[in-house]
Design an enzyme around this catalytic site. Structure first.
Site, PDB file in Angstrom:
ATOM      1  N   CYS A  81       9.498  -0.104  -1.570  1.00 53.06           N
ATOM      2  CA  CYS A  81      10.082   0.730  -0.427  1.00 53.06           C
ATOM      3  C   CYS A  81      11.181  -0.141   0.308  1.00 53.06           C
ATOM      4  O   CYS A  81      12.391  -0.240  -0.246  1.00 53.06           O
ATOM      5  CB  CYS A  81       8.883   1.086   0.578  1.00 53.06           C
ATOM      6  SG  CYS A  81       9.460   2.628   1.547  1.00 53.06           S
ATOM      7  N   HIS A 166       4.507   3.078  -2.059  1.00 51.28           N
ATOM      8  CA  HIS A 166       3.787   1.964  -1.657  1.00 51.28           C
ATOM      9  C   HIS A 166       2.413   1.590  -2.428  1.00 51.28           C
ATOM     10  O   HIS A 166       1.443   2.071  -2.193  1.00 51.28           O
ATOM     11  CB  HIS A 166       2.858   2.148  -0.103  1.00 51.28           C
ATOM     12  CG  HIS A 166       4.199   2.054   0.714  1.00 51.28           C
ATOM     13  ND1 HIS A 166       4.446   0.975   1.449  1.00 51.28           N
ATOM     14  CD2 HIS A 166       5.086   2.786   1.404  1.00 51.28           C
ATOM     15  CE1 HIS A 166       5.413   1.011   2.513  1.00 51.28           C
ATOM     16  NE2 HIS A 166       5.858   2.394   2.155  1.00 51.28           N
ATOM     17  N   GLU A 168       0.553  -0.637  -2.888  1.00 50.59           N
ATOM     18  CA  GLU A 168      -0.352  -1.474  -2.214  1.00 50.59           C
ATOM     19  C   GLU A 168      -1.358  -0.642  -1.432  1.00 50.59           C
ATOM     20  O   GLU A 168      -2.498  -1.041  -0.918  1.00 50.59           O
ATOM     21  CB  GLU A 168       0.075  -2.578  -1.491  1.00 50.59           C
ATOM     22  CG  GLU A 168       0.673  -2.246  -0.107  1.00 50.59           C
ATOM     23  CD  GLU A 168       2.151  -1.539   0.168  1.00 50.59           C
ATOM     24  OE1 GLU A 168       2.435  -1.009  -1.036  1.00 50.59           O
ATOM     25  OE2 GLU A 168       2.577  -1.129   0.858  1.00 50.59           O
TER      26      GLU A 168
HETATM   27  N1  GLN Z   1      12.898   3.817   6.001  1.00 51.63           N
HETATM   28  C1  GLN Z   1      12.389   2.502   5.610  1.00 51.63           C
HETATM   29  C2  GLN Z   1      13.868   1.559   5.553  1.00 51.63           C
HETATM   30  O1  GLN Z   1      14.834   2.395   5.182  1.00 51.63           O
HETATM   31  C3  GLN Z   1      11.664   2.097   4.545  1.00 51.63           C
HETATM   32  C4  GLN Z   1      10.308   2.550   4.737  1.00 51.63           C
HETATM   33  C5  GLN Z   1       9.208   1.840   4.253  1.00 51.63           C
HETATM   34  O2  GLN Z   1       9.291   0.754   3.763  1.00 51.63           O
HETATM   35  N2  GLN Z   1       8.116   2.487   4.240  1.00 51.63           N
HETATM   36  O3  GLN Z   1      13.797   0.311   5.561  1.00 51.63           O
END
Ligand code: GLN
Length: 196
Positions: A81, A166, A168
């Site tokens: 992410c 995610h 995890e």
């Molecule tokens: N929206 C976040 C970003 O742009 C990422 C979100 C996340 O890691 N769950 O950094």
């Protein structure tokens, strides 16, 4: 392979669940906050959170040189992410891809999807997306392992594995298992080179 040392960048965001998953797969996870914490690691996870904040904290902890040295030595990195964003071509440049932040739109801030992921068998992977990016562009050497709504959400190039979701946060450790297999091979290669 026993005692693989896997660091999890623990400056901000969701690092704890990664430690649990890695432990479950038999690795020795370690929280990373300083350049010293990077010493002797076989692999590193850059977790989700807020990519701008993680980037600033990497700079203020003076971690960038140690992260670059880890990458240049061919030691695996998993970015999830926000961690995918931190690894992309517009940030640390560890993978030849560009992430689009919050790409799934406001109405889809968080959702789950069953993904077909290359290399983990036929059973789909339940994936949790939280204000997730998707991959807007990827270079010729980048392998797309999974897509969602036609956009790449899991990619790999050399020693770098990254996903927009995610892995995890579910009980299914198969995505981390891909990463652990990359880590085992990287350590075997390093051992063979040292023996030469
Ligand atoms: N929206 C976040 C970003 O742009 C990422 C979100 C996340 O890691 N769950 O950094």
């Amino acid at each position: 392979m026993a005692d693989l040392k896997v660091g999890v960048l623990a400056l901000q965001g969701g690092f704890e669940a990664h430690l649990d998953t890695l432990r479950r797969l038999g690795a020795e996870p370690r929280e990373v906050r300083t350049p010293e914490d990077m010493e002797g690691l076989d692999a590193l996870v850059i977790p989700g959170g807020e990519s701008t904040t993680i980037g600033k904290l990497i700079a203020s902890a003076d971690l960038e040189p140690a992260l670059r040295a880890h990458h240049e030595a061919g030691r695996p990195i998993l970015g999830t992410c926000a961690g995918l964003i931190v690894c992309d071509a517009e940030h640390l440049g560890f993978i030849d891809a560009e992430a689009k932040r919050n790409a799934f739109g406001r109405q889809l801030q968080s959702f789950e999807a069953d993904l077909e992921v290359a290399g983990i068998g036929d059973e789909p992977l339940r994936a949790v997306f939280i204000r997730a990016p998707w991959v807007e562009r990827c270079g010729p050497e980048v392998e797309v392992l999974a897509s969602c709504d036609g956009h790449p959400v899991a990619i790999r190039e050399g020693s770098v594995l990254a996903c927009a979701f995610h892995p995890e946060l579910t009980d299914d450790p198969r995505f981390h298992a891909i990463f652990m297999a990359m880590t085992t091979s990287a350590r075997e290669r390093a051992g063979e080179e040292a023996a030469r």
